[in-house]
Design a protein around this motif. Structure first.
Motif, PDB file in Angstrom:
ATOM      1  N   ASN A  66      22.353  54.025  67.204  1.00 44.97           N
ATOM      2  CA  ASN A  66      20.901  53.960  67.049  1.00 44.97           C
ATOM      3  C   ASN A  66      20.384  55.096  66.179  1.00 44.97           C
ATOM      4  N   LYS A  67      21.287  55.735  65.447  1.00 39.88           N
ATOM      5  CA  LYS A  67      20.906  56.852  64.585  1.00 39.88           C
ATOM      6  C   LYS A  67      20.887  56.387  63.127  1.00 39.88           C
ATOM      7  N   ILE A  68      19.843  56.789  62.393  1.00 40.74           N
ATOM      8  CA  ILE A  68      19.707  56.473  60.973  1.00 40.74           C
ATOM      9  C   ILE A  68      19.731  57.790  60.207  1.00 40.74           C
ATOM     10  N   GLU A  69      20.688  57.919  59.315  1.00 40.12           N
ATOM     11  CA  GLU A  69      20.795  59.122  58.487  1.00 40.12           C
ATOM     12  C   GLU A  69      19.957  58.942  57.228  1.00 40.12           C
ATOM     13  N   ARG A  70      19.347  60.052  56.748  1.00 39.85           N
ATOM     14  CA  ARG A  70      18.517  60.002  55.540  1.00 39.85           C
ATOM     15  C   ARG A  70      18.974  61.066  54.548  1.00 39.85           C
ATOM     16  N   THR A  82      13.938  54.433  69.517  1.00 43.72           N
ATOM     17  CA  THR A  82      14.254  54.001  70.873  1.00 43.72           C
ATOM     18  C   THR A  82      14.538  52.505  70.864  1.00 43.72           C
ATOM     19  N   PRO A  83      15.751  52.100  71.238  1.00 41.57           N
ATOM     20  CA  PRO A  83      16.085  50.671  71.241  1.00 41.57           C
ATOM     21  C   PRO A  83      15.597  49.994  72.517  1.00 41.57           C
ATOM     22  N   PRO A  84      15.569  48.649  72.499  1.00 41.81           N
ATOM     23  CA  PRO A  84      15.314  47.936  73.751  1.00 41.81           C
ATOM     24  C   PRO A  84      16.388  48.311  74.774  1.00 41.81           C
ATOM     25  N   LEU A  85      16.058  48.282  76.011  1.00 38.60           N
ATOM     26  CA  LEU A  85      16.969  48.678  77.082  1.00 38.60           C
ATOM     27  C   LEU A  85      18.307  47.965  76.957  1.00 38.60           C
ATOM     28  N   GLY A  86      19.385  48.724  76.929  1.00 36.44           N
ATOM     29  CA  GLY A  86      20.721  48.168  76.943  1.00 36.44           C
ATOM     30  C   GLY A  86      21.223  47.592  75.629  1.00 36.44           C
ATOM     31  N   TRP A 109      17.036  47.553  57.596  1.00 35.10           N
ATOM     32  CA  TRP A 109      16.501  47.395  56.243  1.00 35.10           C
ATOM     33  C   TRP A 109      15.308  48.327  56.109  1.00 35.10           C
ATOM     34  N   VAL A 110      15.102  48.869  54.925  1.00 32.02           N
ATOM     35  CA  VAL A 110      13.940  49.722  54.679  1.00 32.02           C
ATOM     36  C   VAL A 110      13.237  49.244  53.415  1.00 32.02           C
ATOM     37  N   LEU A 147      13.897  42.015  66.844  1.00 30.55           N
ATOM     38  CA  LEU A 147      13.534  42.610  65.556  1.00 30.55           C
ATOM     39  C   LEU A 147      12.307  43.485  65.751  1.00 30.55           C
ATOM     40  N   ARG A 148      12.411  44.744  65.293  1.00 30.89           N
ATOM     41  CA  ARG A 148      11.297  45.686  65.411  1.00 30.89           C
ATOM     42  C   ARG A 148      11.059  46.386  64.078  1.00 30.89           C
ATOM     43  N   ARG A 149       9.805  46.782  63.849  1.00 33.15           N
ATOM     44  CA  ARG A 149       9.443  47.556  62.658  1.00 33.15           C
ATOM     45  C   ARG A 149       8.973  48.939  63.102  1.00 33.15           C
ATOM     46  N   TYR A 150       9.370  49.953  62.326  1.00 30.97           N
ATOM     47  CA  TYR A 150       8.974  51.343  62.563  1.00 30.97           C
ATOM     48  C   TYR A 150       8.445  51.901  61.247  1.00 30.97           C
ATOM     49  N   ASN A 151       7.622  52.952  61.319  1.00 30.11           N
ATOM     50  CA  ASN A 151       7.255  53.594  60.065  1.00 30.11           C
ATOM     51  C   ASN A 151       8.480  54.346  59.539  1.00 30.11           C
ATOM     52  N   ARG A 152       8.403  54.856  58.325  1.00 34.47           N
ATOM     53  CA  ARG A 152       9.588  55.406  57.667  1.00 34.47           C
ATOM     54  C   ARG A 152      10.123  56.683  58.319  1.00 34.47           C
ATOM     55  N   ASN A 153       9.380  57.285  59.241  1.00 30.04           N
ATOM     56  CA  ASN A 153       9.922  58.450  59.948  1.00 30.04           C
ATOM     57  C   ASN A 153      10.412  58.092  61.352  1.00 30.04           C
ATOM     58  N   GLY A 154      10.422  56.797  61.677  1.00 31.57           N
ATOM     59  CA  GLY A 154      10.976  56.336  62.951  1.00 31.57           C
ATOM     60  C   GLY A 154       9.981  56.141  64.067  1.00 31.57           C
ATOM     61  N   GLY A 155       8.713  56.432  63.845  1.00 34.52           N
ATOM     62  CA  GLY A 155       7.688  56.244  64.872  1.00 34.52           C
ATOM     63  C   GLY A 155       6.940  54.934  64.668  1.00 34.52           C
TER      64      GLY A 155
END
Length: 92
Positions: free
Chosen positions: A10-14, A29-33, A40-41, A54-62
């Motif tokens: 669940n880690k994204i390197e930049r 934070t992923p769905p439980l389990g 994709w970005v 499927l979830r969307r986050y802003n580019r800093n992960g929030g």
């Protein structure tokens, strides 16, 4: 900025190409389990598949937004200016 996704993690390197430095990793934070199965970005943010979610986050992960659930594990995500395309398969 380049983003590196690792299935099963669940880690994204930049990496910042302009300064040639690694930035701090993003750990949404992923769905439980579940763990990340696709990523994709684009200019709108990060699109992450967590098993069948499927979830969307802003580019800093929030700023998490749930987009949809699928019937099978999401294996790939791409987008264009209008659509988000996801790949998943189901056995019949």
């Amino acid at each position: 900025m380049h983003f590196f996704f690792f299935n099963g993690s669940n880690k994204i390197e930049r990496y910042n190409l302009a300064s040639e430095t690694w930035m701090s990793a993003i750990t949404p934070t992923p769905p439980l389990g579940s763990s990340m199965t696709a990523g994709w970005v684009d200019d709108d943010g990060l699109y992450l598949g967590f098993d069948k979610t499927l979830r969307r986050y802003n580019r800093n992960g929030g700023g998490e937004t749930h987009l949809r659930n699928t019937s099978a594990t999401i294996s790939d995500i791409i987008s264009d200016p209008t659509y988000i395309l996801i790949s998943y398969s189901s056995s019949f």
